[in-house]
Design a protein around this motif. Structure first.
Motif, PDB file in Angstrom:
ATOM      1  N   MET A 260     -48.164  25.656  43.552  1.00 62.83           N
ATOM      2  CA  MET A 260     -47.264  26.288  44.509  1.00 62.83           C
ATOM      3  C   MET A 260     -46.354  25.237  45.154  1.00 62.83           C
ATOM      4  SD  MET A 260     -47.875  29.418  44.179  1.00 62.83           S
ATOM      5  CE  MET A 260     -48.110  28.972  42.453  1.00 62.83           C
ATOM      6  N   MET A 261     -45.163  25.682  45.550  1.00 58.07           N
ATOM      7  CA  MET A 261     -44.196  24.787  46.172  1.00 58.07           C
ATOM      8  C   MET A 261     -43.692  25.385  47.473  1.00 58.07           C
ATOM      9  SD  MET A 261     -42.033  23.344  42.899  1.00 58.07           S
ATOM     10  CE  MET A 261     -41.465  24.960  42.368  1.00 58.07           C
ATOM     11  N   PRO A 262     -44.548  25.464  48.503  1.00 57.33           N
ATOM     12  CA  PRO A 262     -44.114  26.036  49.775  1.00 57.33           C
ATOM     13  C   PRO A 262     -43.065  25.161  50.456  1.00 57.33           C
ATOM     14  CG  PRO A 262     -46.250  25.006  50.009  1.00 57.33           C
ATOM     15  CD  PRO A 262     -45.926  24.972  48.543  1.00 57.33           C
ATOM     16  N   ASP A 263     -42.293  25.813  51.323  1.00 57.28           N
ATOM     17  CA  ASP A 263     -41.290  25.055  52.072  1.00 57.28           C
ATOM     18  C   ASP A 263     -41.971  24.051  53.000  1.00 57.28           C
ATOM     19  OD1 ASP A 263     -39.327  26.530  50.874  1.00 57.28           O
ATOM     20  OD2 ASP A 263     -39.182  27.998  52.502  1.00 57.28           O
ATOM     21  N   ALA A 264     -41.266  22.980  53.318  1.00 57.45           N
ATOM     22  CA  ALA A 264     -41.681  22.002  54.332  1.00 57.45           C
ATOM     23  C   ALA A 264     -43.085  21.465  54.083  1.00 57.45           C
ATOM     24  CB  ALA A 264     -41.594  22.625  55.716  1.00 57.45           C
ATOM     25  N   PRO A 265     -43.296  20.719  52.999  1.00 54.24           N
ATOM     26  CA  PRO A 265     -44.627  20.159  52.746  1.00 54.24           C
ATOM     27  C   PRO A 265     -45.095  19.224  53.854  1.00 54.24           C
ATOM     28  CG  PRO A 265     -42.986  19.210  51.258  1.00 54.24           C
ATOM     29  CD  PRO A 265     -42.342  20.373  51.928  1.00 54.24           C
ATOM     30  N   GLU A 266     -44.158  18.561  54.555  1.00 49.85           N
ATOM     31  CA  GLU A 266     -44.553  17.685  55.659  1.00 49.85           C
ATOM     32  C   GLU A 266     -45.204  18.497  56.775  1.00 49.85           C
ATOM     33  OE1 GLU A 266     -41.477  17.969  54.519  1.00 49.85           O
ATOM     34  OE2 GLU A 266     -41.079  16.093  53.426  1.00 49.85           O
ATOM     35  N   LEU A 268     -46.737  21.435  56.414  1.00 42.93           N
ATOM     36  CA  LEU A 268     -48.024  21.907  55.934  1.00 42.93           C
ATOM     37  C   LEU A 268     -49.066  20.789  55.960  1.00 42.93           C
ATOM     38  CD1 LEU A 268     -49.790  24.079  54.729  1.00 42.93           C
ATOM     39  CD2 LEU A 268     -48.820  23.571  52.477  1.00 42.93           C
ATOM     40  N   SER A 269     -48.655  19.581  55.610  1.00 42.30           N
ATOM     41  CA  SER A 269     -49.569  18.437  55.667  1.00 42.30           C
ATOM     42  C   SER A 269     -50.036  18.192  57.091  1.00 42.30           C
ATOM     43  CB  SER A 269     -48.881  17.188  55.110  1.00 42.30           C
ATOM     44  OG  SER A 269     -48.523  17.350  53.748  1.00 42.30           O
ATOM     45  N   ALA A 270     -49.104  18.283  58.056  1.00 37.17           N
ATOM     46  CA  ALA A 270     -49.455  18.052  59.459  1.00 37.17           C
ATOM     47  C   ALA A 270     -50.392  19.136  59.974  1.00 37.17           C
ATOM     48  CB  ALA A 270     -48.187  18.007  60.312  1.00 37.17           C
ATOM     49  N   ILE A 271     -50.137  20.387  59.590  1.00 39.85           N
ATOM     50  CA  ILE A 271     -51.021  21.484  59.991  1.00 39.85           C
ATOM     51  C   ILE A 271     -52.420  21.269  59.427  1.00 39.85           C
ATOM     52  CG2 ILE A 271     -51.497  23.934  59.590  1.00 39.85           C
ATOM     53  CD1 ILE A 271     -48.522  24.456  59.873  1.00 39.85           C
ATOM     54  N   HIS A 278     -59.475  19.542  64.313  1.00 44.65           N
ATOM     55  CA  HIS A 278     -59.960  20.508  65.294  1.00 44.65           C
ATOM     56  C   HIS A 278     -61.272  21.161  64.846  1.00 44.65           C
ATOM     57  CE1 HIS A 278     -55.577  21.078  66.869  1.00 44.65           C
ATOM     58  NE2 HIS A 278     -56.116  19.938  67.253  1.00 44.65           N
ATOM     59  N   ALA A 279     -61.428  21.322  63.524  1.00 41.80           N
ATOM     60  CA  ALA A 279     -62.645  21.943  63.006  1.00 41.80           C
ATOM     61  C   ALA A 279     -63.788  20.944  62.892  1.00 41.80           C
ATOM     62  CB  ALA A 279     -62.368  22.566  61.643  1.00 41.80           C
ATOM     63  N   GLY A 280     -63.487  19.654  63.072  1.00 39.86           N
ATOM     64  CA  GLY A 280     -64.511  18.633  62.939  1.00 39.86           C
ATOM     65  C   GLY A 280     -64.996  18.445  61.518  1.00 39.86           C
ATOM     66  N   LEU A 281     -64.084  18.578  60.555  1.00 41.76           N
ATOM     67  CA  LEU A 281     -64.450  18.515  59.143  1.00 41.76           C
ATOM     68  C   LEU A 281     -63.716  17.382  58.435  1.00 41.76           C
ATOM     69  CD1 LEU A 281     -64.196  22.337  58.441  1.00 41.76           C
ATOM     70  CD2 LEU A 281     -66.321  21.017  58.429  1.00 41.76           C
ATOM     71  N   ARG A 282     -64.368  16.813  57.447  1.00 47.35           N
ATOM     72  CA  ARG A 282     -63.693  15.884  56.547  1.00 47.35           C
ATOM     73  C   ARG A 282     -62.951  16.690  55.488  1.00 47.35           C
ATOM     74  NH1 ARG A 282     -66.327  11.131  54.177  1.00 47.35           N
ATOM     75  NH2 ARG A 282     -67.395  12.596  52.803  1.00 47.35           N
ATOM     76  N   GLY A 283     -61.935  16.070  54.879  1.00 47.83           N
ATOM     77  CA  GLY A 283     -61.144  16.821  53.916  1.00 47.83           C
ATOM     78  C   GLY A 283     -60.660  15.999  52.743  1.00 47.83           C
ATOM     79  N   ILE A 284     -60.498  16.682  51.612  1.00 45.47           N
ATOM     80  CA  ILE A 284     -59.797  16.146  50.448  1.00 45.47           C
ATOM     81  C   ILE A 284     -58.615  17.066  50.187  1.00 45.47           C
ATOM     82  CG2 ILE A 284     -59.879  15.697  47.972  1.00 45.47           C
ATOM     83  CD1 ILE A 284     -62.766  14.912  48.229  1.00 45.47           C
ATOM     84  N   VAL A 285     -57.418  16.508  50.196  1.00 44.49           N
ATOM     85  CA  VAL A 285     -56.191  17.268  49.982  1.00 44.49           C
ATOM     86  C   VAL A 285     -55.638  16.928  48.610  1.00 44.49           C
ATOM     87  CG1 VAL A 285     -53.834  17.645  50.793  1.00 44.49           C
ATOM     88  CG2 VAL A 285     -55.673  17.313  52.450  1.00 44.49           C
ATOM     89  N   GLN A 286     -55.393  17.962  47.810  1.00 43.66           N
ATOM     90  CA  GLN A 286     -54.724  17.740  46.523  1.00 43.66           C
ATOM     91  C   GLN A 286     -53.218  17.868  46.733  1.00 43.66           C
ATOM     92  OE1 GLN A 286     -56.933  20.360  43.616  1.00 43.66           O
ATOM     93  NE2 GLN A 286     -57.051  18.413  42.546  1.00 43.66           N
ATOM     94  N   SER A 287     -52.496  16.850  46.293  1.00 45.29           N
ATOM     95  CA  SER A 287     -51.055  16.828  46.543  1.00 45.29           C
ATOM     96  C   SER A 287     -50.347  17.983  45.848  1.00 45.29           C
ATOM     97  CB  SER A 287     -50.460  15.493  46.112  1.00 45.29           C
ATOM     98  OG  SER A 287     -50.760  15.218  44.754  1.00 45.29           O
ATOM     99  N   GLY A 288     -50.716  18.269  44.572  1.00 49.21           N
ATOM    100  CA  GLY A 288     -50.132  19.377  43.838  1.00 49.21           C
ATOM    101  C   GLY A 288     -48.630  19.282  43.714  1.00 49.21           C
ATOM    102  N   TRP A 289     -47.996  20.400  43.311  1.00 51.82           N
ATOM    103  CA  TRP A 289     -46.540  20.444  43.174  1.00 51.82           C
ATOM    104  C   TRP A 289     -45.866  20.412  44.535  1.00 51.82           C
ATOM    105  CZ3 TRP A 289     -44.827  24.347  38.808  1.00 51.82           C
ATOM    106  CH2 TRP A 289     -45.374  23.930  37.594  1.00 51.82           C
ATOM    107  N   ALA A 290     -46.611  20.780  45.595  1.00 48.67           N
ATOM    108  CA  ALA A 290     -46.018  20.793  46.933  1.00 48.67           C
ATOM    109  C   ALA A 290     -45.822  19.386  47.483  1.00 48.67           C
ATOM    110  CB  ALA A 290     -46.905  21.595  47.880  1.00 48.67           C
ATOM    111  N   GLY A 291     -46.542  18.397  46.918  1.00 50.69           N
ATOM    112  CA  GLY A 291     -46.434  17.040  47.421  1.00 50.69           C
ATOM    113  C   GLY A 291     -47.113  16.838  48.761  1.00 50.69           C
ATOM    114  N   LEU A 292     -48.243  17.522  48.984  1.00 47.17           N
ATOM    115  CA  LEU A 292     -48.966  17.364  50.242  1.00 47.17           C
ATOM    116  C   LEU A 292     -49.523  15.952  50.354  1.00 47.17           C
ATOM    117  CD1 LEU A 292     -51.017  20.703  50.382  1.00 47.17           C
ATOM    118  CD2 LEU A 292     -48.718  20.224  51.260  1.00 47.17           C
ATOM    119  N   SER A 293     -49.617  15.452  51.586  1.00 46.13           N
ATOM    120  CA  SER A 293     -50.153  14.115  51.809  1.00 46.13           C
ATOM    121  C   SER A 293     -50.744  14.032  53.207  1.00 46.13           C
ATOM    122  CB  SER A 293     -49.053  13.059  51.641  1.00 46.13           C
ATOM    123  OG  SER A 293     -49.576  11.766  51.877  1.00 46.13           O
ATOM    124  N   VAL A 294     -52.055  13.801  53.268  1.00 47.56           N
ATOM    125  CA  VAL A 294     -52.761  13.594  54.530  1.00 47.56           C
ATOM    126  C   VAL A 294     -53.733  12.438  54.319  1.00 47.56           C
ATOM    127  CG1 VAL A 294     -54.226  14.591  56.316  1.00 47.56           C
ATOM    128  CG2 VAL A 294     -52.639  16.061  55.051  1.00 47.56           C
TER     129      VAL A 294
END
Length: 414
Positions: A260-266, A268-271, A278-294
Motif C-alpha cells: 500500500m502507498m498511503p499519503d504522507a508516510p512521514e 503515518l510513521s510518526a503516528i 503510548h501502548a508501552g509496546l516494542r515494534g517492528i515496522v516494515q517499510s513497504g511501498w509506503a516507505g515507513l520509517s520508525v
C-alpha cells in the motif's frame, strides 16, 4: 504436465502462488509462474521458472486508488481512477498473449488475470482453471469483497452482480484489444463472464473455509481449497538486526502495510511511533511501498522479511488486511489490528473482527495515535484475542490447500 500460473498485481497477489507452484513441482509437474519482472527473485529463489509480464501498471493503479480514497473523490478523481484501472487491464493483454505457452497442458489464472487469460487459453485449446485469492461470484452468504462485509441475505447477490457489472465495464478496452489481437469476434467482459459461468469453469479459492465458509448457493465447480502459503526461500536468513532486537526484549508488534502507498508516510510513521510508545509496546515496522520509517530504542524498521518467519514471533500484527497478509496473521496465531486502505481490505478486516482475533477495524483514513495505541493494547493485552488466534492457527495447520489444487489439476488433465 506443463503448468503455467499467471498472476498480476502486488506482492500479495504473487507470493501465495510460489507455494502453490512449489507443491505442483513436488507432485511431478513442470511449473512456470508468469508475473511482473520485479518479482523474479521471489519466484526463482523458490526453484520455480518465471516468465515476466512486460507491463506493470499496478503501482499507478494503487496510487490512484489511494488518492481517490483519501479526499480526492471529485468527478476528475473518479475519471482518473477509472482510466488507471482500464490501463491496468489493457496492459495485461499484450503480456498475457505473449506469455501463454501454446504447448502448456494447463493454465491457472488469478482473479485479475482470468478475464484475459481464459480467452487466450481457449484460443490455444489449453484447459484452464481459476486460482483466486478472493471470492468474486455473487452469493447470498456474504457481500462482494469490493464492499464492506454484510450479513447473509438475498441483497448480497444483487450487490455482487452490480460489482461484477462495474468490473466487467472496466475491462472494456482490454476486451477490445484482446479480441482484435487474436482475430476473434468481440465479446464484452459481461458476456465473457456469462460464458465462464455457463461452461462451469472450475475455480479454486486460496483461503480457508474456516475463515470464509463455502456458500451453499455456489455451483459445484466453485471450491474453497484452503490457503496455499508462500514458499520461503531456502537461502534466506534473518537479518542480525531483527534477531538481536527479538532477543533483547518481549515480543514486539509488527506494523506492515505491504504494497500500500498511503499519503504522507512521514505522518503515518510518526503516528506509529507515538502509538507504540503510548501502548508501552516494542515494534517492528516494515517499510513497504509506503516507505515507513520508525527507529528508536524500542522500534526498528526493516525491509522485506518473510511473514511466515516473522509473524509467529510477534505479540500482534497491525496490517492492511490484504488477503495474503490476513491469512499469514491467522496462520501465525497472533491477534490483529486491521488497518484497511482499499479494495477488498475492509472486507477482510471486518471478517477478522467477526472471527474474534481482532478488537476492531481501524480504517486508515480514521487513524490517530490514540486509536492505534488503544487497539494494540486491547489486541495484545486481552487474552481472548490471543486464545482465538491460537485456535485458528491450529485449525489452519490441518489444511492442505495447495494439495487440493494439485489433485484438482491432475483430475482436470486426465
Amino acid at each position: 504436465m506443463r503448468i503455467q500460473i499467471i498472476t498480476a498485481g502486488t506482492m500479495g497477489s504473487v507470493a501465495p502462488y510460489t507455494g502453490l507452484g512449489h507443491r505442483l513441482v513436488a507432485e511431478g509437474h513442470e511449473v512456470e509462474i508468469v508475473t511482473h519482472a520485479k518479482f523474479e527473485e521471489l519466484v526463482t529463489c523458490c526453484g520455480l521458472r518465471m516468465r515476466p509480464l512486460p507491463a506493470d501498471p499496478f503501482e499507478e493503479l494503487i496510487g490512484a486508488h489511494t488518492r481517490f480514497r483519501h479526499g480526492g473523490r471529485s468527478l476528475r478523481a473518479v475519471q482518473r481512477l477509472a482510466h488507471a484501472t482500464e490501463r491496468a487491464a489493457a496492459g495485461l493483454v499484450d503480456g498475457i498473449i505473449t506469455a501463454v505457452d501454446p504447448s502448456a497442458d494447463l493454465v491457472m489464472l488469478s482473479t485479475i488475470a482470468a478475464p484475459v487469460g481464459r480467452v487466450v487459453a481457449r484460443y490455444h485449446d489449453i484447459p484452464s482453471m481459476g486460482v483466486f485469492l478472493q471470492p468474486d461470484t455473487p452469493t447470498a452468504a456474504f457481500s462482494p469483497c469490493a464492499m464492506s462485509w454484510r450479513e447473509p441475505g438475498y441483497a448480497n447477490r444483487l450487490r455482487g452482480r452490480a460489482v461484477n457489472v462495474a468490473m466487467d465495464a472496466l475491462y472494456a478496452a482490454a476486451c477490445r484489444r484482446l479480441h482484435a489481437r487474436l482475430g476473434l469476434p468481440y465479446r464484452s467482459g459481461h458476456r465473457l463472464r456469462r460464458a465462464r459461468e455457463a461452461s462451469r469453469w472450475p475455480i479454486w479459492h486460496g483461503y480457508s473455509p474456516s475463515v470464509v465458509p463455502r456458500p451453499s448457493d455456489w455451483r459445484p465447480e466453485l471450491r474453497v481449497a484452503g490457503y496455499w502459503w508462500p514458499h520461503e526461500c531456502p537461502l534466506w536468513t534473518p537479518p542480525a538486526l531483527v534477531t538481536d532486537f527479538l532477543a533483547a526484549g518481549p515480543p514486539p508488534v509488527l506494523v506492515s502495510l505491504g504494497s500500500m502507498m498511503p499519503d504522507a508516510p512521514e505522518r503515518l510513521s510518526a503516528i506509529t511511533a507515538r502509538a507504540l510508545r503510548h501502548a508501552g509496546l516494542r515494534g517492528i515496522v516494515q517499510s513497504g511501498w509506503a516507505g515507513l520509517s520508525v527507529v528508536n530504542d524500542d522500534v526498528i524498521t526493516v525491509g522485506s522479511v518473510p511473514h511466515g518467519w516473522l509473524m509467529p514471533r510477534m505479540a500482534g500484527v497491525v496490517h492492511h488486511a490484504g488477503a495474503g497478509t490476513t491469512g499469514a496473521g491467522l496462520r501465525a496465531g497472533v491477534p490483529a489490528v486491521p488497518m484497511p486502505v482499499l479494495t477488498d481490505q475492509p472486507w477482510w478486516a471486518a471478517r477478522l473482527v467477526q472471527l474474534g482475533v481482532s478488537p476492531r477495524v481501524l480504517p486508515h483514513r480514521e487513524l490517530t495515535a490514540s486509536r492505534l495505541a488503544d487497539a494494540m493494547r486491547r489486541a495484545t493485552g486481552e487474552p481472548r484475542f490471543t486464545e482465538r488466534a491460537t485456535a485458528f492457527a491450529k485449525r489452519l495447520a490441518q489444511e492442505d490447500g495447495a494439495g487440493a489444487v494439485a489433485r484438482a489439476a491432475a483430475e482436470l488433465a486426465s
